[in-house]
Design a protein around this motif. Sequence first.
Motif, PDB file in Angstrom:
ATOM      1  N   ARG A 217      24.499  41.162  12.804  1.00 46.26           N
ATOM      2  CA  ARG A 217      24.757  41.514  11.398  1.00 46.26           C
ATOM      3  C   ARG A 217      25.126  40.214  10.688  1.00 46.26           C
ATOM      4  O   ARG A 217      26.246  39.730  10.811  1.00 46.26           O
ATOM      5  N   GLY A 218      24.150  39.647  10.013  1.00 43.47           N
ATOM      6  CA  GLY A 218      24.357  38.297   9.520  1.00 43.47           C
ATOM      7  C   GLY A 218      24.070  38.108   8.050  1.00 43.47           C
ATOM      8  O   GLY A 218      23.642  39.022   7.338  1.00 43.47           O
ATOM      9  N   ILE A 219      24.288  36.871   7.604  1.00 41.80           N
ATOM     10  CA  ILE A 219      23.920  36.433   6.275  1.00 41.80           C
ATOM     11  C   ILE A 219      22.899  35.310   6.416  1.00 41.80           C
ATOM     12  O   ILE A 219      22.796  34.684   7.475  1.00 41.80           O
ATOM     13  N   TYR A 220      22.146  35.065   5.343  1.00 42.85           N
ATOM     14  CA  TYR A 220      21.129  34.024   5.353  1.00 42.85           C
ATOM     15  C   TYR A 220      21.540  32.909   4.401  1.00 42.85           C
ATOM     16  O   TYR A 220      21.819  33.159   3.221  1.00 42.85           O
ATOM     17  N   ALA A 221      21.605  31.697   4.907  1.00 34.02           N
ATOM     18  CA  ALA A 221      21.906  30.519   4.089  1.00 34.02           C
ATOM     19  C   ALA A 221      20.655  29.649   4.049  1.00 34.02           C
ATOM     20  O   ALA A 221      20.228  29.126   5.078  1.00 34.02           O
ATOM     21  N   ASN A 222      20.077  29.480   2.840  1.00 34.28           N
ATOM     22  CA  ASN A 222      18.821  28.744   2.758  1.00 34.28           C
ATOM     23  C   ASN A 222      19.033  27.238   2.860  1.00 34.28           C
ATOM     24  O   ASN A 222      20.154  26.747   2.907  1.00 34.28           O
ATOM     25  N   ILE A 237      30.826  30.420   6.231  1.00 36.56           N
ATOM     26  CA  ILE A 237      31.249  30.477   7.634  1.00 36.56           C
ATOM     27  C   ILE A 237      32.589  31.206   7.743  1.00 36.56           C
ATOM     28  O   ILE A 237      32.788  32.056   8.618  1.00 36.56           O
ATOM     29  N   ASP A 238      33.492  30.892   6.832  1.00 36.04           N
ATOM     30  CA  ASP A 238      34.800  31.558   6.822  1.00 36.04           C
ATOM     31  C   ASP A 238      34.652  33.041   6.504  1.00 36.04           C
ATOM     32  O   ASP A 238      35.355  33.877   7.073  1.00 36.04           O
ATOM     33  N   LEU A 239      33.714  33.373   5.604  1.00 37.56           N
ATOM     34  CA  LEU A 239      33.465  34.781   5.257  1.00 37.56           C
ATOM     35  C   LEU A 239      33.050  35.573   6.494  1.00 37.56           C
ATOM     36  O   LEU A 239      33.564  36.663   6.758  1.00 37.56           O
ATOM     37  N   VAL A 240      32.098  35.020   7.274  1.00 36.55           N
ATOM     38  CA  VAL A 240      31.640  35.707   8.487  1.00 36.55           C
ATOM     39  C   VAL A 240      32.774  35.804   9.498  1.00 36.55           C
ATOM     40  O   VAL A 240      32.957  36.834  10.161  1.00 36.55           O
ATOM     41  N   ASP A 241      33.555  34.755   9.612  1.00 41.05           N
ATOM     42  CA  ASP A 241      34.665  34.736  10.570  1.00 41.05           C
ATOM     43  C   ASP A 241      35.690  35.814  10.261  1.00 41.05           C
ATOM     44  O   ASP A 241      36.224  36.464  11.166  1.00 41.05           O
ATOM     45  N   ARG A 242      35.960  36.036   8.966  1.00 42.17           N
ATOM     46  CA  ARG A 242      36.986  37.012   8.564  1.00 42.17           C
ATOM     47  C   ARG A 242      36.457  38.440   8.517  1.00 42.17           C
ATOM     48  O   ARG A 242      37.224  39.391   8.524  1.00 42.17           O
ATOM     49  N   SER A 243      35.148  38.589   8.489  1.00 40.34           N
ATOM     50  CA  SER A 243      34.550  39.909   8.321  1.00 40.34           C
ATOM     51  C   SER A 243      34.701  40.753   9.582  1.00 40.34           C
ATOM     52  O   SER A 243      34.609  40.254  10.700  1.00 40.34           O
ATOM     53  N   SER A 244      34.911  42.036   9.387  1.00 39.69           N
ATOM     54  CA  SER A 244      34.951  42.980  10.517  1.00 39.69           C
ATOM     55  C   SER A 244      33.562  43.492  10.855  1.00 39.69           C
ATOM     56  O   SER A 244      33.388  44.243  11.825  1.00 39.69           O
ATOM     57  N   LEU A 246      30.316  41.352   9.888  1.00 36.07           N
ATOM     58  CA  LEU A 246      29.378  40.252  10.102  1.00 36.07           C
ATOM     59  C   LEU A 246      29.701  39.487  11.380  1.00 36.07           C
ATOM     60  O   LEU A 246      30.856  39.355  11.761  1.00 36.07           O
ATOM     61  N   ASN A 247      28.638  38.974  12.014  1.00 36.29           N
ATOM     62  CA  ASN A 247      28.841  38.177  13.230  1.00 36.29           C
ATOM     63  C   ASN A 247      27.819  37.059  13.389  1.00 36.29           C
ATOM     64  O   ASN A 247      27.783  36.394  14.422  1.00 36.29           O
ATOM     65  N   ALA A 248      26.956  36.834  12.380  1.00 34.59           N
ATOM     66  CA  ALA A 248      25.865  35.870  12.546  1.00 34.59           C
ATOM     67  C   ALA A 248      25.522  35.193  11.225  1.00 34.59           C
ATOM     68  O   ALA A 248      25.786  35.726  10.145  1.00 34.59           O
ATOM     69  N   ILE A 249      24.916  34.002  11.343  1.00 35.06           N
ATOM     70  CA  ILE A 249      24.409  33.269  10.184  1.00 35.06           C
ATOM     71  C   ILE A 249      23.005  32.760  10.509  1.00 35.06           C
ATOM     72  O   ILE A 249      22.784  32.169  11.563  1.00 35.06           O
ATOM     73  N   VAL A 250      22.069  33.000   9.589  1.00 32.78           N
ATOM     74  CA  VAL A 250      20.725  32.442   9.668  1.00 32.78           C
ATOM     75  C   VAL A 250      20.670  31.229   8.741  1.00 32.78           C
ATOM     76  O   VAL A 250      21.073  31.323   7.572  1.00 32.78           O
ATOM     77  N   VAL A 251      20.209  30.076   9.236  1.00 29.42           N
ATOM     78  CA  VAL A 251      20.049  28.886   8.401  1.00 29.42           C
ATOM     79  C   VAL A 251      18.649  28.313   8.582  1.00 29.42           C
ATOM     80  O   VAL A 251      18.048  28.430   9.652  1.00 29.42           O
ATOM     81  N   ASP A 252      18.145  27.706   7.516  1.00 27.24           N
ATOM     82  CA  ASP A 252      16.845  27.042   7.590  1.00 27.24           C
ATOM     83  C   ASP A 252      16.980  25.707   8.320  1.00 27.24           C
ATOM     84  O   ASP A 252      17.768  24.852   7.908  1.00 27.24           O
ATOM     85  N   VAL A 253      16.222  25.537   9.383  1.00 23.32           N
ATOM     86  CA  VAL A 253      16.135  24.223  10.026  1.00 23.32           C
ATOM     87  C   VAL A 253      14.783  23.565   9.735  1.00 23.32           C
ATOM     88  O   VAL A 253      14.647  22.353   9.825  1.00 23.32           O
ATOM     89  N   LYS A 254      13.776  24.390   9.401  1.00 25.89           N
ATOM     90  CA  LYS A 254      12.493  23.909   8.868  1.00 25.89           C
ATOM     91  C   LYS A 254      12.193  24.795   7.671  1.00 25.89           C
ATOM     92  O   LYS A 254      11.913  25.988   7.809  1.00 25.89           O
ATOM     93  N   SER A 255      12.284  24.227   6.488  1.00 22.28           N
ATOM     94  CA  SER A 255      12.351  25.026   5.263  1.00 22.28           C
ATOM     95  C   SER A 255      11.000  25.546   4.824  1.00 22.28           C
ATOM     96  O   SER A 255       9.952  25.213   5.402  1.00 22.28           O
ATOM     97  N   ASP A 256      11.012  26.341   3.737  1.00 20.03           N
ATOM     98  CA  ASP A 256       9.781  26.855   3.141  1.00 20.03           C
ATOM     99  C   ASP A 256       8.863  25.727   2.692  1.00 20.03           C
ATOM    100  O   ASP A 256       7.661  25.939   2.527  1.00 20.03           O
TER     101      ASP A 256
END
Length: 398
Positions: A217-222, A237-244, A246-256
């Motif tokens: 259950r994550g968020i996406y950071a472009n 990152i702090d938002l996910v850490d505090r959330s009951s 969320l547990n994941a973050i998706v980030v672009d390592v090779k962008s659009d």
Amino acid sequence: VDAQGDFELLRARPGSRLSVVHPGYVGQQIELASEQPALQVALEPLTLTVTAYDQWTGRAVADVSLCTGEARCPSTDHKGGALLQAVTLGATISVTHAGYHAPDPQSLSYDGQRHLDIHLAPRELLSTVRDAGNGEPISRTILIVNGQILDKAPDGRYRLPDPTTPYTLFVKSPGYKRAEIAIGPDTRLADHEYLEICSDPDSLPCVDIALPRFAVRGIYANFGLLNWQKDRMLELIDLVDRSSILNAIVVDVKSDYGYLAFQSENPLIAEVNATIEMRLPLEEFLALCREKGIYTIARMVIFKDSPLIAARPELAVRHPNGEIFYDREGMAWADPTLEEVWEYNIAITQEVIELGFDEIQYDYLRYPSDSTSLEVVRALVYSIPSTLESRTPAIQGF
């Protein structure tokens, strides 16, 4: 004594002490009585009880053959036990079982002890991957050892390599937490949260792998957030850490737009010169997520890739007149049928794995379709003409 066990004593005086000794029996001291024309001596055999155990599970091992040089070699029963009789002092016990390594002979010398426990190291391990919650087998699993994917045996179980040679076992199944298990001669079940005693007691040597369920259950950071807004990324990152929840973050390592969020010394990657220096370096991002127990997913855009085409125009999708195709965003596309394009993205993937991401998400893993008209798309030129029969193997091949 002769072959029948008979003996004759000459000049045997009453009160003399007779010493009876045999290497496989308990010795006796007998005082001769007066007027004793005959004597019978019954010797008690030296006996040794042996119990064989599986070194990994602690379970008793049946059908272990135990030999001491005598003609008869008893085997252990279903409780792992066997009785050796008339064992010669100093004798070495030979231990054999098809599924286990023979123990060090020096540890199996008989010096008069009444009992001996033997701990056997498996030659291989039979394994079933199970749901840690209900114990049911999990069908969709991938097991990897030393970069090689293991195949299931005909009985539906996996055969893990010889655990006396250290290796790392990776276990992955959709919907479950990924397991990374260090296997070696000193490994015990209690050392690992994912290992359990196998549910079938009659199939030693075996060990089950128990995976806990895991829903991402994550968020996406472009790419722009990672590149320009370090403070905002730290907030997320702090938002996910505090959330009951969320547990994941998706980030672009090779962008659009085909840019990379990390430096690489691999010539295949470096020559494209697609790296942008991040305000929040990936190493720092990953370290923060690991510290907080956040699951990390690296998003990679695959075949839409202007930087690759700028560096390697021969890899481009083209119009019939030979010009490079650009979509409605002005982006060039790499030809999905060319293995050089595959290798470039595979090299990036390997670097991302080494960085330490938990998962990789491939995007734009397809042929281009973003243009002014369907006719333009259908007319595009590839190294292999675009048909349903050619497109499917190209994507599957990558």
